[in-house]
Scaffold this motif. Structure first.
Motif, PDB file in Angstrom:
ATOM      1  N   GLN A 247      99.736  74.933  48.843  1.00  0.00           N
ATOM      2  CA  GLN A 247      99.364  74.296  50.103  1.00  0.00           C
ATOM      3  C   GLN A 247      99.250  75.343  51.222  1.00  0.00           C
ATOM      4  O   GLN A 247      98.314  75.330  52.021  1.00  0.00           O
ATOM      5  CB  GLN A 247     100.406  73.246  50.466  1.00  0.00           C
ATOM      6  CG  GLN A 247      99.992  72.377  51.662  1.00  0.00           C
ATOM      7  CD  GLN A 247     101.076  71.383  52.040  1.00  0.00           C
ATOM      8  OE1 GLN A 247     102.188  71.417  51.497  1.00  0.00           O
ATOM      9  NE2 GLN A 247     100.765  70.496  52.977  1.00  0.00           N
ATOM     10  N   ARG A 248     100.200  76.244  51.216  1.00  0.00           N
ATOM     11  CA  ARG A 248     100.178  77.290  52.244  1.00  0.00           C
ATOM     12  C   ARG A 248      98.956  78.202  52.073  1.00  0.00           C
ATOM     13  O   ARG A 248      98.343  78.626  53.065  1.00  0.00           O
ATOM     14  CB  ARG A 248     101.467  78.101  52.168  1.00  0.00           C
ATOM     15  CG  ARG A 248     101.562  79.094  53.286  1.00  0.00           C
ATOM     16  CD  ARG A 248     102.901  79.721  53.414  1.00  0.00           C
ATOM     17  NE  ARG A 248     102.903  80.681  54.509  1.00  0.00           N
ATOM     18  CZ  ARG A 248     103.915  81.439  54.833  1.00  0.00           C
ATOM     19  NH1 ARG A 248     105.045  81.349  54.156  1.00  0.00           N
ATOM     20  NH2 ARG A 248     103.836  82.275  55.826  1.00  0.00           N
ATOM     21  N   LEU A 249      98.630  78.526  50.835  1.00  0.00           N
ATOM     22  CA  LEU A 249      97.458  79.369  50.584  1.00  0.00           C
ATOM     23  C   LEU A 249      96.191  78.692  51.096  1.00  0.00           C
ATOM     24  O   LEU A 249      95.340  79.330  51.739  1.00  0.00           O
ATOM     25  CB  LEU A 249      97.342  79.655  49.086  1.00  0.00           C
ATOM     26  CG  LEU A 249      96.075  80.387  48.633  1.00  0.00           C
ATOM     27  CD1 LEU A 249      96.011  81.799  49.237  1.00  0.00           C
ATOM     28  CD2 LEU A 249      95.992  80.475  47.116  1.00  0.00           C
ATOM     29  N   GLU A 250      96.082  77.409  50.829  1.00  0.00           N
ATOM     30  CA  GLU A 250      94.878  76.690  51.267  1.00  0.00           C
ATOM     31  C   GLU A 250      94.806  76.614  52.796  1.00  0.00           C
ATOM     32  O   GLU A 250      93.725  76.754  53.384  1.00  0.00           O
ATOM     33  CB  GLU A 250      94.859  75.286  50.650  1.00  0.00           C
ATOM     34  CG  GLU A 250      94.533  75.332  49.160  1.00  0.00           C
ATOM     35  CD  GLU A 250      94.693  73.992  48.460  1.00  0.00           C
ATOM     36  OE1 GLU A 250      94.207  73.875  47.317  1.00  0.00           O
ATOM     37  OE2 GLU A 250      95.320  73.085  49.046  1.00  0.00           O
ATOM     38  N   GLN A 251      95.951  76.443  53.409  1.00  0.00           N
ATOM     39  CA  GLN A 251      95.980  76.432  54.881  1.00  0.00           C
ATOM     40  C   GLN A 251      95.578  77.807  55.435  1.00  0.00           C
ATOM     41  O   GLN A 251      94.839  77.912  56.426  1.00  0.00           O
ATOM     42  CB  GLN A 251      97.381  76.063  55.381  1.00  0.00           C
ATOM     43  CG  GLN A 251      97.706  74.585  55.246  1.00  0.00           C
ATOM     44  CD  GLN A 251      99.146  74.270  55.637  1.00  0.00           C
ATOM     45  OE1 GLN A 251      99.967  75.182  55.779  1.00  0.00           O
ATOM     46  NE2 GLN A 251      99.456  72.985  55.768  1.00  0.00           N
ATOM     47  N   THR A 252      96.086  78.837  54.785  1.00  0.00           N
ATOM     48  CA  THR A 252      95.757  80.201  55.240  1.00  0.00           C
ATOM     49  C   THR A 252      94.267  80.474  55.086  1.00  0.00           C
ATOM     50  O   THR A 252      93.639  81.061  55.980  1.00  0.00           O
ATOM     51  CB  THR A 252      96.571  81.224  54.436  1.00  0.00           C
ATOM     52  OG1 THR A 252      97.947  80.918  54.556  1.00  0.00           O
ATOM     53  CG2 THR A 252      96.325  82.625  54.942  1.00  0.00           C
ATOM     54  N   LEU A 253      93.712  80.058  53.965  1.00  0.00           N
ATOM     55  CA  LEU A 253      92.276  80.262  53.757  1.00  0.00           C
ATOM     56  C   LEU A 253      91.466  79.510  54.804  1.00  0.00           C
ATOM     57  O   LEU A 253      90.472  80.025  55.329  1.00  0.00           O
ATOM     58  CB  LEU A 253      91.878  79.797  52.347  1.00  0.00           C
ATOM     59  CG  LEU A 253      92.281  80.728  51.203  1.00  0.00           C
ATOM     60  CD1 LEU A 253      91.991  80.087  49.854  1.00  0.00           C
ATOM     61  CD2 LEU A 253      91.548  82.063  51.317  1.00  0.00           C
ATOM     62  N   HIS A 254      91.913  78.308  55.126  1.00  0.00           N
ATOM     63  CA  HIS A 254      91.224  77.528  56.153  1.00  0.00           C
ATOM     64  C   HIS A 254      91.305  78.248  57.502  1.00  0.00           C
ATOM     65  O   HIS A 254      90.320  78.313  58.256  1.00  0.00           O
ATOM     66  CB  HIS A 254      91.852  76.137  56.239  1.00  0.00           C
ATOM     67  CG  HIS A 254      91.217  75.271  57.280  1.00  0.00           C
ATOM     68  ND1 HIS A 254      89.936  74.758  57.154  1.00  0.00           N
ATOM     69  CD2 HIS A 254      91.670  74.854  58.488  1.00  0.00           C
ATOM     70  CE1 HIS A 254      89.644  74.064  58.237  1.00  0.00           C
ATOM     71  NE2 HIS A 254      90.679  74.092  59.066  1.00  0.00           N
ATOM     72  N   CYS A 255      92.495  78.774  57.769  1.00  0.00           N
ATOM     73  CA  CYS A 255      92.705  79.521  59.024  1.00  0.00           C
ATOM     74  C   CYS A 255      91.790  80.745  59.069  1.00  0.00           C
ATOM     75  O   CYS A 255      91.133  81.025  60.091  1.00  0.00           O
ATOM     76  CB  CYS A 255      94.180  79.909  59.105  1.00  0.00           C
ATOM     77  SG  CYS A 255      94.537  81.237  60.233  1.00  0.00           S
ATOM     78  N   LEU A 256      91.715  81.474  57.976  1.00  0.00           N
ATOM     79  CA  LEU A 256      90.856  82.669  57.917  1.00  0.00           C
ATOM     80  C   LEU A 256      89.402  82.287  58.141  1.00  0.00           C
ATOM     81  O   LEU A 256      88.677  82.961  58.887  1.00  0.00           O
ATOM     82  CB  LEU A 256      91.004  83.358  56.556  1.00  0.00           C
ATOM     83  CG  LEU A 256      92.331  84.044  56.269  1.00  0.00           C
ATOM     84  CD1 LEU A 256      92.391  84.502  54.816  1.00  0.00           C
ATOM     85  CD2 LEU A 256      92.533  85.240  57.193  1.00  0.00           C
ATOM     86  N   GLN A 257      88.989  81.201  57.520  1.00  0.00           N
ATOM     87  CA  GLN A 257      87.599  80.762  57.680  1.00  0.00           C
ATOM     88  C   GLN A 257      87.300  80.430  59.132  1.00  0.00           C
ATOM     89  O   GLN A 257      86.272  80.842  59.675  1.00  0.00           O
ATOM     90  CB  GLN A 257      87.340  79.525  56.813  1.00  0.00           C
ATOM     91  CG  GLN A 257      87.142  79.856  55.346  1.00  0.00           C
ATOM     92  CD  GLN A 257      87.049  78.596  54.511  1.00  0.00           C
ATOM     93  OE1 GLN A 257      87.969  77.781  54.510  1.00  0.00           O
ATOM     94  NE2 GLN A 257      85.967  78.446  53.801  1.00  0.00           N
ATOM     95  N   SER A 258      88.208  79.689  59.765  1.00  0.00           N
ATOM     96  CA  SER A 258      87.925  79.272  61.142  1.00  0.00           C
ATOM     97  C   SER A 258      87.936  80.464  62.100  1.00  0.00           C
ATOM     98  O   SER A 258      87.146  80.507  63.042  1.00  0.00           O
ATOM     99  CB  SER A 258      88.916  78.202  61.599  1.00  0.00           C
ATOM    100  OG  SER A 258      90.218  78.714  61.523  1.00  0.00           O
ATOM    101  N   VAL A 259      88.807  81.432  61.843  1.00  0.00           N
ATOM    102  CA  VAL A 259      88.849  82.612  62.725  1.00  0.00           C
ATOM    103  C   VAL A 259      87.615  83.479  62.521  1.00  0.00           C
ATOM    104  O   VAL A 259      86.962  83.905  63.486  1.00  0.00           O
ATOM    105  CB  VAL A 259      90.130  83.434  62.468  1.00  0.00           C
ATOM    106  CG1 VAL A 259      90.046  84.789  63.155  1.00  0.00           C
ATOM    107  CG2 VAL A 259      91.343  82.688  62.960  1.00  0.00           C
ATOM    108  N   LEU A 260      87.266  83.731  61.280  1.00  0.00           N
ATOM    109  CA  LEU A 260      86.171  84.666  60.997  1.00  0.00           C
ATOM    110  C   LEU A 260      84.794  84.038  61.212  1.00  0.00           C
ATOM    111  O   LEU A 260      83.792  84.760  61.232  1.00  0.00           O
ATOM    112  CB  LEU A 260      86.293  85.194  59.566  1.00  0.00           C
ATOM    113  CG  LEU A 260      87.524  86.069  59.316  1.00  0.00           C
ATOM    114  CD1 LEU A 260      87.668  86.413  57.845  1.00  0.00           C
ATOM    115  CD2 LEU A 260      87.453  87.353  60.146  1.00  0.00           C
TER     116      LEU A 260
END
Lengths: 182, 170
Positions: free
Chosen positions: B37-50
């Motif tokens: 769950q944390r990995l998926e949240q992090t990936l989502h965060c990376l996508q939104s930032v980048l």
């Protein structure tokens, strides 16, 4: 016999592609180059190539994928020729409304949270810029453009296994950056 | 209880490419479920930032790196110049004492002087020391030149004597 409607049709098609795809190409170039001005230059080059290709190409083309592929290659070329640009005077980074951008992507509501999120975003961008070029390309196509692993492999001329390897390394490094802050 | 999944397997799960056993493990393991769950949240965060433009801090950092690189290059160039001139300037002195070095220099200087100013040297050293020479010299100065009235180059003996007299070789 020359089809008199061919040129206006090609022009209309080009303009439609430009309107639809320019923001996406610009975003991809900005991500791969990390510089809005450089990205704009490259995006313009890409659409000049699109115009030339659309004039000569008679087959049905997946122009969206073509644009992405050409953009990635153009960004790679630009990075390779970056040594001489280093000597040029640094241009101002104006053109980006930073407060608006930061507000738009702000996660926190309090000043402390906003400062924290700004710090995290800076770290994420820096970490992304420090990735090897291939990892940047793979990550951008997979997670920003939303392409499948197979499509990324096809566009970059890599095997799917190689794409997964690059992708996993990029994700691990970027997650480590976010994890440090989290 | 099976071991927790590795990072790569967890990432493959997020990509929808893991095996059935791995998926079953995540369902049964709270730790791995939380990690996923944390990995998926992090990936989502990376996508939104980048997806957005680079923030100011990243650009400022890049400029800072560029300035730092320039400063490093300048410092390196200065060090190379310093080493070059320092090596030339701070050469170890000769082992001979000053007097010995001066003595070794004087013959060279005299040789150069002789080569450059032979007439002056000759003039000072060619003082006549015999009375006959003095008489000849006085006669010459008084206009009673031994070869006066003749062509200077016609009588080679006379010319030789005259030059020898002037050069002090007689």
């Amino acid at each position: 016999m020359v089809n008199v409607n061919a040129v206006p049709e090609a022009q209309a098609h080009y303009e439609q592609l430009y309107r639809q795809q320019y923001p996406r190409v610009m975003r991809l170039c900005r991500l791969l180059l990390g510089d809005a001005h450089e990205a704009e230059d490259v995006a313009q080059e890409v659409f000049v190539k699109l115009w030339q290709a659309s004039q000569t190409e008679t087959r049905a083309m997946a122009w969206e994928a073509w644009l992405t592929r050409v953009s990635v290659n153009a960004c790679r070329d630009r990075r390779r020729s970056g040594w001489w640009k280093w000597w040029r005077a640094p241009r101002p980074t104006a053109g980006v409304d930073l407060p608006a951008v930061l507000d738009r992507y702000s996660w926190g509501s309090t000043p402390e949270e906003e400062a924290f999120s700004r710090e995290v975003r800076g770290r994420i961008w820096r970490a992304f810029r420090e990735l090897p070029a291939r990892q940047q390309e793979v990550f951008a196509l997979r997670y920003i453009e939303g392409w499948s692993t197979e499509a990324v492999a096809d566009a970059l001329g890599l095997s799917t296994g190689s794409v997964k390897q690059h992708l996993f390394r990029a994700v691990r490094r970027l997650c480590a950056v976010v994890g440090e802050e989290g | 209880m099976s071991r927790c999944l590795g990072d790569r397997t967890l990432w493959l799960l997020s990509e929808g490419e893991a095996s059935r056993e791995d998926r079953a493990h995540v369902v049964s393991c709270v730790t791995c479920a939380s990690r996923l769950q944390r990995l998926e949240q992090t990936l989502h965060c990376l996508q939104s930032v980048l997806t957005g433009p680079p923030p100011e801090i990243a650009l400022a950092q890049r400029r800072h790196v560029r300035r730092r690189w320039m400063a490093s290059a300048g410092a390196l160039a200065a060090m190379v110049m310093l080493a070059w001139f320092g090596g030339w300037w701070l050469r170890p002195p000769s082992s001979l004492p000053v007097e010995a070095r001066q003595e070794s220099i004087w013959p060279f200087i005299e040789g150069v002087s002789t080569a450059l100013f032979p007439i002056v040297e000759v003039g000072f050293s060619a003082a006549p020391d015999r009375l006959s020479e003095l008489a000849d010299l006085q006669a010459a100065l008084a206009g009673e030149w031994p070869c006066e009235g003749t062509e200077p180059l016609a009588n080679m003996v006379c010319d030789d004597d005259t030059f020898a007299l002037l050069l002090g070789e007689l």
